[in-house]
Scaffold this motif. Structure first.
Motif, PDB file in Angstrom:
ATOM      1  N   TYR A  24      -1.560  -3.409  -2.607  1.00 43.84           N
ATOM      2  CA  TYR A  24      -0.738  -2.755  -3.630  1.00 43.84           C
ATOM      3  C   TYR A  24      -1.150  -3.188  -5.028  1.00 43.84           C
ATOM      4  O   TYR A  24      -1.270  -2.369  -5.937  1.00 43.84           O
ATOM      5  N   ASP A  25      -1.377  -4.484  -5.212  1.00 47.72           N
ATOM      6  CA  ASP A  25      -1.788  -4.980  -6.527  1.00 47.72           C
ATOM      7  C   ASP A  25      -3.142  -4.425  -6.935  1.00 47.72           C
ATOM      8  O   ASP A  25      -3.424  -4.285  -8.129  1.00 47.72           O
ATOM      9  N   ALA A  26      -4.012  -4.115  -5.944  1.00 44.85           N
ATOM     10  CA  ALA A  26      -5.318  -3.545  -6.247  1.00 44.85           C
ATOM     11  C   ALA A  26      -5.262  -2.033  -6.428  1.00 44.85           C
ATOM     12  O   ALA A  26      -6.295  -1.406  -6.665  1.00 44.85           O
ATOM     13  N   GLY A  27      -4.071  -1.435  -6.306  1.00 48.84           N
ATOM     14  CA  GLY A  27      -3.956   0.008  -6.471  1.00 48.84           C
ATOM     15  C   GLY A  27      -4.346   0.803  -5.242  1.00 48.84           C
ATOM     16  O   GLY A  27      -4.449   2.026  -5.313  1.00 48.84           O
ATOM     17  N   GLN A  28      -4.554   0.134  -4.083  1.00 47.61           N
ATOM     18  CA  GLN A  28      -4.920   0.826  -2.841  1.00 47.61           C
ATOM     19  C   GLN A  28      -3.625   1.060  -2.042  1.00 47.61           C
ATOM     20  O   GLN A  28      -3.246   0.263  -1.181  1.00 47.61           O
ATOM     21  N   LEU A  29      -2.973   2.166  -2.346  1.00 50.29           N
ATOM     22  CA  LEU A  29      -1.621   2.382  -1.824  1.00 50.29           C
ATOM     23  C   LEU A  29      -1.605   2.736  -0.335  1.00 50.29           C
ATOM     24  O   LEU A  29      -0.705   2.315   0.391  1.00 50.29           O
ATOM     25  N   ALA A  30      -2.567   3.544   0.126  1.00 52.46           N
ATOM     26  CA  ALA A  30      -2.568   3.945   1.541  1.00 52.46           C
ATOM     27  C   ALA A  30      -2.731   2.741   2.476  1.00 52.46           C
ATOM     28  O   ALA A  30      -1.955   2.590   3.431  1.00 52.46           O
ATOM     29  N   PRO A  31      -3.722   1.837   2.255  1.00 51.78           N
ATOM     30  CA  PRO A  31      -3.785   0.640   3.110  1.00 51.78           C
ATOM     31  C   PRO A  31      -2.542  -0.238   2.984  1.00 51.78           C
ATOM     32  O   PRO A  31      -2.143  -0.896   3.945  1.00 51.78           O
ATOM     33  N   ALA A  32      -1.924  -0.267   1.799  1.00 50.02           N
ATOM     34  CA  ALA A  32      -0.705  -1.066   1.636  1.00 50.02           C
ATOM     35  C   ALA A  32       0.406  -0.553   2.547  1.00 50.02           C
ATOM     36  O   ALA A  32       1.133  -1.331   3.177  1.00 50.02           O
ATOM     37  N   VAL A  33       0.556   0.781   2.633  1.00 51.74           N
ATOM     38  CA  VAL A  33       1.584   1.354   3.521  1.00 51.74           C
ATOM     39  C   VAL A  33       1.301   0.979   4.972  1.00 51.74           C
ATOM     40  O   VAL A  33       2.220   0.653   5.738  1.00 51.74           O
ATOM     41  N   ASP A  34       0.036   1.012   5.383  1.00 56.62           N
ATOM     42  CA  ASP A  34      -0.303   0.657   6.765  1.00 56.62           C
ATOM     43  C   ASP A  34       0.124  -0.775   7.085  1.00 56.62           C
ATOM     44  O   ASP A  34       0.648  -1.044   8.176  1.00 56.62           O
ATOM     45  N   GLU A  35      -0.101  -1.705   6.151  1.00 58.62           N
ATOM     46  CA  GLU A  35       0.273  -3.099   6.403  1.00 58.62           C
ATOM     47  C   GLU A  35       1.791  -3.273   6.385  1.00 58.62           C
ATOM     48  O   GLU A  35       2.349  -4.037   7.175  1.00 58.62           O
ATOM     49  N   PHE A  36       2.487  -2.584   5.462  1.00 61.53           N
ATOM     50  CA  PHE A  36       3.948  -2.646   5.466  1.00 61.53           C
ATOM     51  C   PHE A  36       4.505  -2.127   6.807  1.00 61.53           C
ATOM     52  O   PHE A  36       5.457  -2.699   7.364  1.00 61.53           O
ATOM     53  N   TYR A  37       3.908  -1.049   7.302  1.00 62.20           N
ATOM     54  CA  TYR A  37       4.394  -0.475   8.567  1.00 62.20           C
ATOM     55  C   TYR A  37       4.100  -1.413   9.728  1.00 62.20           C
ATOM     56  O   TYR A  37       4.908  -1.530  10.661  1.00 62.20           O
ATOM     57  N   ALA A  38       2.933  -2.092   9.693  1.00 62.97           N
ATOM     58  CA  ALA A  38       2.629  -3.072  10.746  1.00 62.97           C
ATOM     59  C   ALA A  38       3.653  -4.210  10.735  1.00 62.97           C
ATOM     60  O   ALA A  38       4.095  -4.679  11.793  1.00 62.97           O
TER      61      ALA A  38
END
Length: 302
Positions: free
Chosen positions: A36-50
């Motif tokens: 999220y801090d790097a602006g990569q929102l799609a991978p951030a959502v995947d980790e939040f969901y995990a």
């Protein structure tokens, strides 16, 4: 047009309550924060969901699952605003439906529980927003049939006829070019260098104009963070914190881009000026020995 949603989960990003997360969920949440801090929102959502799926008990893990659901909602809304696509809203709709169903099953004797009503309301909001995009916004695209390879009957190739030998082509006569102090290439290099160097200096100068604003946003962020350590966080605080984070990230990206671009332009412009100023024609004299004749040959850089 539907009104923009308030990203109430932002405070969870800034000060996550790690005590409500399991060790496995806390690890995935930390990875999500890096994306999220790097602006990569799609991978951030995947980790939040995990992290969310690693705590499957909706009753026991209520606080942690609420935190992660809010983080996913805020990030997916950001991703929709960034891309303009319906896919982030479709995924948010699915996650909120899953979250609401899990709460209903975990608390069957309390159908009006605050968390359950909140999940249903947010699900209705995103469903209404998707309705403005189109009824089939979340429908997968139809499968594309693979192209059928067409075969064609080709005539039998005839045996090729060997080509007739070609006579040797005489060499073109040498053309003597008069020497000049600086050739055309050198002049082009001088002109290009004279253009690139000032542009690079201007780009580096703009960094000085952006830096004060960046420092001011950082100071405001630190001040607000210190205040939130002594009092509850309000909706206005969340909005202000998000604005400061966005402004700081944009200023940092702009300064990095200007620094790289300015440095490259200054280096290229300086190299072109030096090369163009020092390059001269270098001519060489030699003998051209061919069959039945002797001549002089002049070669050099032009």
């Amino acid at each position: 047009m539907m009104p923009m949603f308030h990203h109430a989960a932002l405070v969870l990003f800034l000060a996550p309550a790690s005590s409500v997360l399991s060790p496995e969920a806390a690890e995935s949440n930390a990875k999500a924060m890096v994306f999220y801090d790097a602006g990569q929102l799609a991978p951030a959502v995947d980790e939040f969901y995990a992290a969310y799926r690693s705590m499957p008990d909706a009753g026991r893990d209520l606080a942690g699952r609420e935190q992660l659901a809010g983080s996913m909602r805020s990030t997916l809304l950001d991703l929709h605003e960034q891309t303009g696509e319906a896919a982030p809203l479709c995924r948010l709709q699915s996650i909120l439906q899953e979250h609401a169903d899990a709460l209903t099953a975990a608390f069957p004797n309390d159908p009006d529980k605050l968390e359950t009503r909140s999940a249903r309301a947010r699900h209705e909001e995103v469903t209404a927003q998707l309705a403005t995009i189109g009824r089939d916004a979340c429908k997968p695209p139809p499968p594309v049939d693979p192209p059928v390879a067409a075969t064609a009957m080709l005539p039998a190739a005839e045996s090729p006829t060997p080509p007739a030998p070609t006579p040797p082509v005489p060499a073109a006569p040498s053309v003597v070019v008069p020497r000049t102090p600086i050739d055309d290439l050198s002049r082009k290099q001088l002109i290009a260098g004279g253009v690139l160097l000032p542009l690079g200096l201007v780009a580096l100068g703009v960094i000085g104009a952006v830096a004060p604003s960046h420092r001011r946003h950082l100071a405001d962020f630190d001040t607000l963070t210190a205040e939130l350590a002594t009092r509850p966080c309000t909706d206005d605080d969340c909005t202000r914190m998000r604005e400061l984070l966005t402004a700081t990230r944009r200023a940092e990206g702009l300064m990095i881009a200007l620094g790289i671009t300015g440095g490259a332009l200054v280096s290229a412009g300086t190299a072109l000026l030096i090369r163009g100023a020092t390059k001269r024609r270098r001519a060489r004299l030699g003998l051209d020995l061919r069959r039945n004749r002797v001549g002089l040959m002049i070669a050099g850089e032009f």
